[in-house]
Design a protein around this motif. Structure first.
Motif, PDB file in Angstrom:
ATOM      1  N   GLU A  24      65.018  47.604  40.390  1.00 22.14           N
ATOM      2  CA  GLU A  24      64.483  45.940  40.256  1.00 22.14           C
ATOM      3  C   GLU A  24      63.231  45.818  39.781  1.00 22.14           C
ATOM      4  OE1 GLU A  24      63.716  44.544  44.206  1.00 22.14           O
ATOM      5  OE2 GLU A  24      66.040  45.047  45.281  1.00 22.14           O
ATOM      6  N   TRP A  25      62.761  45.062  39.048  1.00 27.80           N
ATOM      7  CA  TRP A  25      61.550  44.934  38.437  1.00 27.80           C
ATOM      8  C   TRP A  25      60.658  45.041  39.370  1.00 27.80           C
ATOM      9  CZ3 TRP A  25      63.282  43.735  33.565  1.00 27.80           C
ATOM     10  CH2 TRP A  25      64.789  42.448  33.152  1.00 27.80           C
ATOM     11  N   LEU A  26      59.199  45.507  38.255  1.00 31.41           N
ATOM     12  CA  LEU A  26      58.034  45.753  38.683  1.00 31.41           C
ATOM     13  C   LEU A  26      57.443  44.676  39.377  1.00 31.41           C
ATOM     14  CD1 LEU A  26      56.998  47.630  35.822  1.00 31.41           C
ATOM     15  CD2 LEU A  26      57.851  49.081  38.190  1.00 31.41           C
ATOM     16  N   LYS A  27      57.459  44.600  40.845  1.00 32.36           N
ATOM     17  CA  LYS A  27      56.128  43.942  41.399  1.00 32.36           C
ATOM     18  C   LYS A  27      55.109  44.359  42.231  1.00 32.36           C
ATOM     19  CE  LYS A  27      60.420  44.210  43.468  1.00 32.36           C
ATOM     20  NZ  LYS A  27      61.105  44.592  42.350  1.00 32.36           N
ATOM     21  N   LEU A  28      54.611  43.750  42.565  1.00 31.94           N
ATOM     22  CA  LEU A  28      53.045  43.866  42.915  1.00 31.94           C
ATOM     23  C   LEU A  28      52.699  43.995  44.664  1.00 31.94           C
ATOM     24  CD1 LEU A  28      50.218  41.894  40.411  1.00 31.94           C
ATOM     25  CD2 LEU A  28      50.883  44.503  40.609  1.00 31.94           C
ATOM     26  N   PHE A  29      52.233  45.006  44.643  1.00 33.49           N
ATOM     27  CA  PHE A  29      52.182  45.116  46.343  1.00 33.49           C
ATOM     28  C   PHE A  29      50.849  44.853  46.879  1.00 33.49           C
ATOM     29  CE2 PHE A  29      56.247  46.382  45.427  1.00 33.49           C
ATOM     30  CZ  PHE A  29      57.321  45.467  46.480  1.00 33.49           C
ATOM     31  N   LYS A  30      50.505  44.714  48.108  1.00 29.61           N
ATOM     32  CA  LYS A  30      48.458  44.988  48.449  1.00 29.61           C
ATOM     33  C   LYS A  30      48.841  46.002  49.803  1.00 29.61           C
ATOM     34  CE  LYS A  30      47.439  41.632  50.606  1.00 29.61           C
ATOM     35  NZ  LYS A  30      46.861  39.821  51.366  1.00 29.61           N
ATOM     36  N   TYR A  31      48.302  46.982  49.867  1.00 34.02           N
ATOM     37  CA  TYR A  31      48.379  48.025  51.161  1.00 34.02           C
ATOM     38  C   TYR A  31      47.411  48.017  51.427  1.00 34.02           C
ATOM     39  CZ  TYR A  31      48.915  52.796  52.918  1.00 34.02           C
ATOM     40  OH  TYR A  31      48.842  53.479  53.875  1.00 34.02           O
ATOM     41  N   ASP A  32      47.171  47.906  52.902  1.00 28.84           N
ATOM     42  CA  ASP A  32      46.323  47.551  54.134  1.00 28.84           C
ATOM     43  C   ASP A  32      45.760  49.266  54.265  1.00 28.84           C
ATOM     44  OD1 ASP A  32      44.410  47.748  56.400  1.00 28.84           O
ATOM     45  OD2 ASP A  32      45.398  45.680  56.981  1.00 28.84           O
ATOM     46  N   VAL A  33      44.638  50.209  53.924  1.00 24.30           N
ATOM     47  CA  VAL A  33      44.659  51.461  53.949  1.00 24.30           C
ATOM     48  C   VAL A  33      44.508  52.059  55.616  1.00 24.30           C
ATOM     49  CG1 VAL A  33      42.257  53.447  53.964  1.00 24.30           C
ATOM     50  CG2 VAL A  33      43.083  51.544  52.290  1.00 24.30           C
ATOM     51  N   ALA A  34      43.518  50.739  56.499  1.00 22.41           N
ATOM     52  CA  ALA A  34      43.635  51.162  57.704  1.00 22.41           C
ATOM     53  C   ALA A  34      44.909  51.178  58.716  1.00 22.41           C
ATOM     54  CB  ALA A  34      42.684  49.643  58.648  1.00 22.41           C
ATOM     55  N   HIS A  35      45.222  50.355  58.436  1.00 18.69           N
ATOM     56  CA  HIS A  35      46.427  50.084  59.068  1.00 18.69           C
ATOM     57  C   HIS A  35      48.152  50.008  58.204  1.00 18.69           C
ATOM     58  CE1 HIS A  35      44.181  46.738  60.458  1.00 18.69           C
ATOM     59  NE2 HIS A  35      44.482  47.031  62.046  1.00 18.69           N
ATOM     60  N   ASN A  36      47.991  51.303  57.475  1.00 24.99           N
ATOM     61  CA  ASN A  36      49.376  52.025  56.695  1.00 24.99           C
ATOM     62  C   ASN A  36      49.965  51.197  56.742  1.00 24.99           C
ATOM     63  OD1 ASN A  36      47.813  54.103  56.881  1.00 24.99           O
ATOM     64  ND2 ASN A  36      47.945  54.811  58.534  1.00 24.99           N
ATOM     65  N   GLU A  37      50.189  49.856  56.235  1.00 21.67           N
ATOM     66  CA  GLU A  37      50.838  48.322  55.735  1.00 21.67           C
ATOM     67  C   GLU A  37      50.902  47.989  54.565  1.00 21.67           C
ATOM     68  OE1 GLU A  37      49.842  46.444  60.221  1.00 21.67           O
ATOM     69  OE2 GLU A  37      49.561  44.749  58.399  1.00 21.67           O
ATOM     70  N   THR A  38      52.159  47.380  53.809  1.00 23.18           N
ATOM     71  CA  THR A  38      52.456  47.479  52.609  1.00 23.18           C
ATOM     72  C   THR A  38      52.750  46.708  53.136  1.00 23.18           C
ATOM     73  OG1 THR A  38      52.932  49.619  51.619  1.00 23.18           O
ATOM     74  CG2 THR A  38      53.337  48.136  50.410  1.00 23.18           C
ATOM     75  N   GLU A  39      52.641  44.809  51.663  1.00 18.40           N
ATOM     76  CA  GLU A  39      53.339  43.850  51.819  1.00 18.40           C
ATOM     77  C   GLU A  39      53.258  43.199  50.078  1.00 18.40           C
ATOM     78  OE1 GLU A  39      51.251  39.511  53.731  1.00 18.40           O
ATOM     79  OE2 GLU A  39      49.306  41.108  54.133  1.00 18.40           O
ATOM     80  N   GLU A  40      54.350  42.404  49.873  1.00 18.05           N
ATOM     81  CA  GLU A  40      54.445  42.115  48.821  1.00 18.05           C
ATOM     82  C   GLU A  40      53.038  40.576  48.490  1.00 18.05           C
ATOM     83  OE1 GLU A  40      57.977  40.491  45.089  1.00 18.05           O
ATOM     84  OE2 GLU A  40      58.314  40.944  47.492  1.00 18.05           O
ATOM     85  N   ILE A  41      52.621  40.623  47.203  1.00 15.14           N
ATOM     86  CA  ILE A  41      51.978  40.087  47.072  1.00 15.14           C
ATOM     87  C   ILE A  41      51.864  38.406  46.577  1.00 15.14           C
ATOM     88  CG2 ILE A  41      50.123  39.101  45.023  1.00 15.14           C
ATOM     89  CD1 ILE A  41      48.998  41.936  44.989  1.00 15.14           C
ATOM     90  N   ALA A  42      51.960  37.680  47.129  1.00 14.48           N
ATOM     91  CA  ALA A  42      52.194  36.368  46.906  1.00 14.48           C
ATOM     92  C   ALA A  42      51.653  35.858  45.700  1.00 14.48           C
ATOM     93  CB  ALA A  42      52.045  35.490  47.778  1.00 14.48           C
ATOM     94  N   PHE A  43      52.599  35.482  45.099  1.00 11.35           N
ATOM     95  CA  PHE A  43      51.423  33.952  43.357  1.00 11.35           C
ATOM     96  C   PHE A  43      52.651  32.518  44.268  1.00 11.35           C
ATOM     97  CE2 PHE A  43      52.090  38.464  41.051  1.00 11.35           C
ATOM     98  CZ  PHE A  43      50.956  39.149  41.455  1.00 11.35           C
ATOM     99  N   ASP A  44      51.631  31.634  43.634  1.00 10.92           N
ATOM    100  CA  ASP A  44      51.362  30.209  43.265  1.00 10.92           C
ATOM    101  C   ASP A  44      51.753  29.983  42.024  1.00 10.92           C
ATOM    102  OD1 ASP A  44      51.085  27.721  43.377  1.00 10.92           O
ATOM    103  OD2 ASP A  44      48.947  27.478  43.674  1.00 10.92           O
ATOM    104  N   ASN A  45      53.856  29.415  41.957  1.00 13.64           N
ATOM    105  CA  ASN A  45      54.006  29.128  40.673  1.00 13.64           C
ATOM    106  C   ASN A  45      53.794  27.973  40.501  1.00 13.64           C
ATOM    107  OD1 ASN A  45      54.696  32.113  39.912  1.00 13.64           O
ATOM    108  ND2 ASN A  45      56.317  32.357  41.545  1.00 13.64           N
ATOM    109  N   THR A  46      52.853  27.118  40.823  1.00 11.99           N
ATOM    110  CA  THR A  46      53.743  25.596  40.839  1.00 11.99           C
ATOM    111  C   THR A  46      52.799  25.083  39.342  1.00 11.99           C
ATOM    112  OG1 THR A  46      50.912  25.611  41.642  1.00 11.99           O
ATOM    113  CG2 THR A  46      53.272  24.724  42.921  1.00 11.99           C
ATOM    114  N   GLY A  47      52.024  26.140  38.520  1.00 13.21           N
ATOM    115  CA  GLY A  47      51.779  26.026  37.658  1.00 13.21           C
ATOM    116  C   GLY A  47      52.530  25.725  36.157  1.00 13.21           C
ATOM    117  N   ASP A  48      52.322  25.680  35.191  1.00 13.38           N
ATOM    118  CA  ASP A  48      53.022  26.005  33.893  1.00 13.38           C
ATOM    119  C   ASP A  48      53.866  27.537  33.543  1.00 13.38           C
ATOM    120  OD1 ASP A  48      50.443  26.802  33.284  1.00 13.38           O
ATOM    121  OD2 ASP A  48      51.099  26.003  30.942  1.00 13.38           O
ATOM    122  N   ILE A  49      52.371  28.409  33.951  1.00 17.53           N
ATOM    123  CA  ILE A  49      52.793  29.867  34.133  1.00 17.53           C
ATOM    124  C   ILE A  49      53.500  30.592  35.295  1.00 17.53           C
ATOM    125  CG2 ILE A  49      52.352  32.091  33.709  1.00 17.53           C
ATOM    126  CD1 ILE A  49      49.813  30.967  32.079  1.00 17.53           C
TER     127      ILE A  49
END
Length: 704
Positions: free
Chosen positions: A195-220
């Protein structure tokens, strides 16, 4: 590997067909897919063609190319070996065969293929590659300075790389792992099949990974249509700099016509700035003002500790190689200034990329052109802006025969890096490291020089704080061990020579008597620079800014009393002159031996300054003229001065300045500055006044 999308690119990062055409044969179909960088899809077709009784060498080479470009180096080695044994194999396949052999740690075989490829070619390039094999053998046998661990809880079977710190507890990284957001072929990048490259956030203490959310309401809109990542965040955690594949519509993109009569779009990288919204999402997107996706890419952002300098990777014009590291300084109004190349101390004719600023203030980056173990190696350097110490290879185990990149650290001793080395879980993996101190990491590597590069002189910058961090706190580091008493202070302000008004964002450097940088930083408008120094020494204070001719002032502290609690202050107000077309600057320190035109070592110091000016101002064109005194015949002096001007221009050309930016002229004794004409008795000092080199600006655009 995946990171090629972000670097080697930069020239055809993402390619899509403009029009579909009737496929006439399997080979034509395979070649068209390969031409569109759809290696995953073209590989199956080439493999079927390779099953023929006597397949063409070009088919075997294409199978090997696909495997290499998809990061499957073991299979690439097998197929390049098969191609290398065939009659009619292309020389470039021999080179790639050597590269994968080095990556797979088959050093003697790699040397054989390098020798085969470079036979009759440039010896410096062969020596460079052979030295990489030798370095890999020697360094891999040592214990090393670090313990490196694969972070299995962060990694997957896909590409995972590009860690940055969101804060001490959370990390950000880039991955092409499957998220389940797509159905069928939608969202698949056919270069890799992932798949396309995406950004993820990793919680070091809890070993948890989640995809980073973006606000796509603007012109970008940072939807998942194309690659997103890596991402760097400022110290306060509220502003991000994100590398993305441009989302511009195809109508706004450049295209090229291929041998198969396809029109292919070129999608380059751009840098997007974002801030965190109240809902926790990143939004309020703005494009970095110097993006130009029709001409070049910009990506891999890194901020200085004080947030005043933004470093990044780009293949924009004016660099030294394929991709270079550049920087932009924040001006007093909060905007980013015009990009400046970081210079050839760290940049080479090959690729430099993935800069980061560590908690220790050093620049960390990856290079293919500096001596290393093969692939991208990680280096560190001290300094800021365009002034750097000699890069230090971090060696094994931080580096390997594979690509090692994206080194980040908040303390200089622990952190993360990315690598596609053997033994990982995916194509690129994230590794943590901790410094163990088995040997000295600061010792520069005594290795062969990079090919086609000119080593910089007098570029060492020891103990230089990042510009803008406060010159009053800049402490020179004296390599002899003579620690300054701090009771003698050199201080002053920088003014424009004509208006006598203070100038903003001027880099001020403190140098010793040999011209070596021992301190420095950036002086903002109306800010006073201040350097603590020791008595009995000679110093140089240099002020420089893009768009201006630098100013240097020499000061001696000999005889100054710094005993007891008395503080001796020396005021040095410097003026710098704006570059303008038609303006002439006189250099009196470019000396030649009697009746000779070759450049002496003492003259190289001045010419190196001119090299730096030309690099800082890439549109600048100059007339470089040489002048003599009146002694000797008029004809002889005219010839001698021209030869000296030509010699100076040749020196600048050897240091990477394009020949079309310089004009050499010899004026002989036709432009004397005093009364010392033929037959007029004058002192040696008066004659010396006429012996000079002049730099006249004949073209360029210069900002104030």
């Amino acid at each position: 590997m995946i990171k090629y999308i972000l670097v080697f690119l930069f020239v055809s990062l993402l390619i899509q067909p403009l029009q579909a055409q009737e496929l006439t044969s399997r080979r034509t179909q395979a070649d068209r897919l390969f031409e569109r960088a759809e290696y995953f899809k073209s590989l199956d077709l080439y493999l079927k063609l390779a099953e023929a009784d006597k397949p063409q060498p070009s088919v075997i080479e294409r199978v090997a190319d696909c495997y290499r470009l998809m990061n499957n180096y073991e299979q690439a080695e097998e197929w390049y070996a098969r191609a290398a044994a065939m009659k009619g194999v292309k020389p470039i396949s021999i080179y790639y065969y050597a590269e994968v052999l080095l990556r797979d740690k088959k050093f003697e075989k790699a040397k054989e293929q390098y020798k085969r490829y470079f036979a009759g070619g440039p010896k410096d390039q062969l020596d460079f590659k052979l030295a990489a094999c030798d370095s890999a053998v020697a360094w891999s046998s040592r214990v090393g300075n670090y313990k490196v661990t694969n972070e299995k809880k962060m990694n997957s079977i896909y590409g995972d790389w590009g860690v940055s710190y969101l804060n001490t507890d959370r990390l950000i990284y880039t991955s092409d792992r499957s998220t389940g957001d797509y159905k069928g072929d939608k969202g698949i990048y056919y270069r890799t099949g992932n798949e396309w490259l995406k950004l993820f956030k990793y919680d070091v203490a809890h070993n948890e990974t989640e995809e980073i959310a973006f606000d796509n309401t603007g012109d970008i809109n940072l939807s998942k249509d194309y690659h997103t990542g890596p991402m760097a965040v400022n110290a306060t955690g509220d502003t991000a700099y994100i590398t993305v594949t441009t989302r511009l519509s195809t109508g706004d993109l450049p295209d090229i016509k291929t041998p198969f009569d396809q029109h292919l779009y070129i999608r380059r990288l751009e840098l997007i700035m974002a801030t965190k919204a109240g809902n926790g999402k990143w939004g309020n997107f703005k494009r970095f003002p110097y993006n130009n996706v029709n001409a070049y890419s910009i990506g891999h952002a890194a901020l200085s500790k004080n947030g005043q300098i933004l470093y990044f990777t780009s293949d924009m014009p004016g660099g030294f190689g394929k991709t270079d590291i550049w920087y932009s300084e924040k001006t007093s109004d909060g905007k980013w200034g015009k990009p400046v190349n970081c210079g050839n101390t760290i940049n080479t004719p090959a690729d430099e990329a993935f800069p980061s600023i560590g908690g220790d203030g050093k620049l960390y980056f990856s290079s293919r052109g500096l001596p290393g173990m093969g692939g991208y190696d990680i280096f560190s350097a001290k300094g800021s802006g365009a002034i750097w110490s000699t890069p230090v290879n971090l060696k094994y185990p931080l580096n390997s025969t594979s690509d090692d990149f994206c080194f980040v650290s908040i303390d200089g001793r622990t952190g993360y890096l990315s690598s596609d080395r053997q033994g990982g879980q995916g194509s690129d993996d994230i590794y943590s490291f901790i410094y163990t101190g088995h040997d000295n990491p600061e010792k520069p590597i005594a290795a062969i020089k990079p090919p086609n590069t000119i080593p910089a002189t007098n570029k060492a910058a020891v103990g230089v704080p990042a510009p803008g961090e406060g010159l009053a706190n800049a402490t020179p580091t004296i390599s002899s061990g003579n620690v300054p008493t701090r009771l003698i202070t050199l201080q002053g302000k920088i003014f424009e020579s004509t208006s006598r008004q203070p100038i903003d964002s001027v880099t001020v450097l403190l140098k010793n008597a040999h011209g070596e940088t021992i301190g420095g930083g950036m002086a903002l408008k109306n800010q006073m620079f201040s350097f603590p120094v020791t008595s009995g020494q000679d110093y140089l204070v240099e002020a420089r800014r893009v768009g201006y001719y630098p100013s240097t002032q020499r000061i001696s502290t000999a005889g100054m009393d710094a005993s007891g609690n008395k503080v001796v202050t020396v005021n040095l107000n410097l003026t710098i002159e704006h570059l303008e077309i038609g303006k002439t600057f006189i250099i009196r320190n470019i000396y030649y031996d009697l009746n000779r035109a070759n450049i002496r070592p003492d003259a190289m110091v001045e010419l190196d300054k001119l090299v730096a000016i030309m690099r800082e101002n890439p549109t600048m064109r100059i007339e470089l003229s040489s002048h003599t005194d009146s002694r000797g015949s008029d004809y002889y002096n005219m010839l001698l001065s021209y030869a000296r001007a030509i010699s100076a221009v040749a020196y600048l050309k050897r240091h990477g300045i394009a020949e079309n930016r310089m004009v050499a002229i010899g004026y002989g004794e036709t432009r004397l500055l005093n009364q010392c004409a033929n037959g007029v008795p004058c002192s040696e000092e008066d004659h010396q006044f006429n012996r000079r080199t002049e730099i006249k600006v004949i073209g360029g655009t210069f900002t104030r």
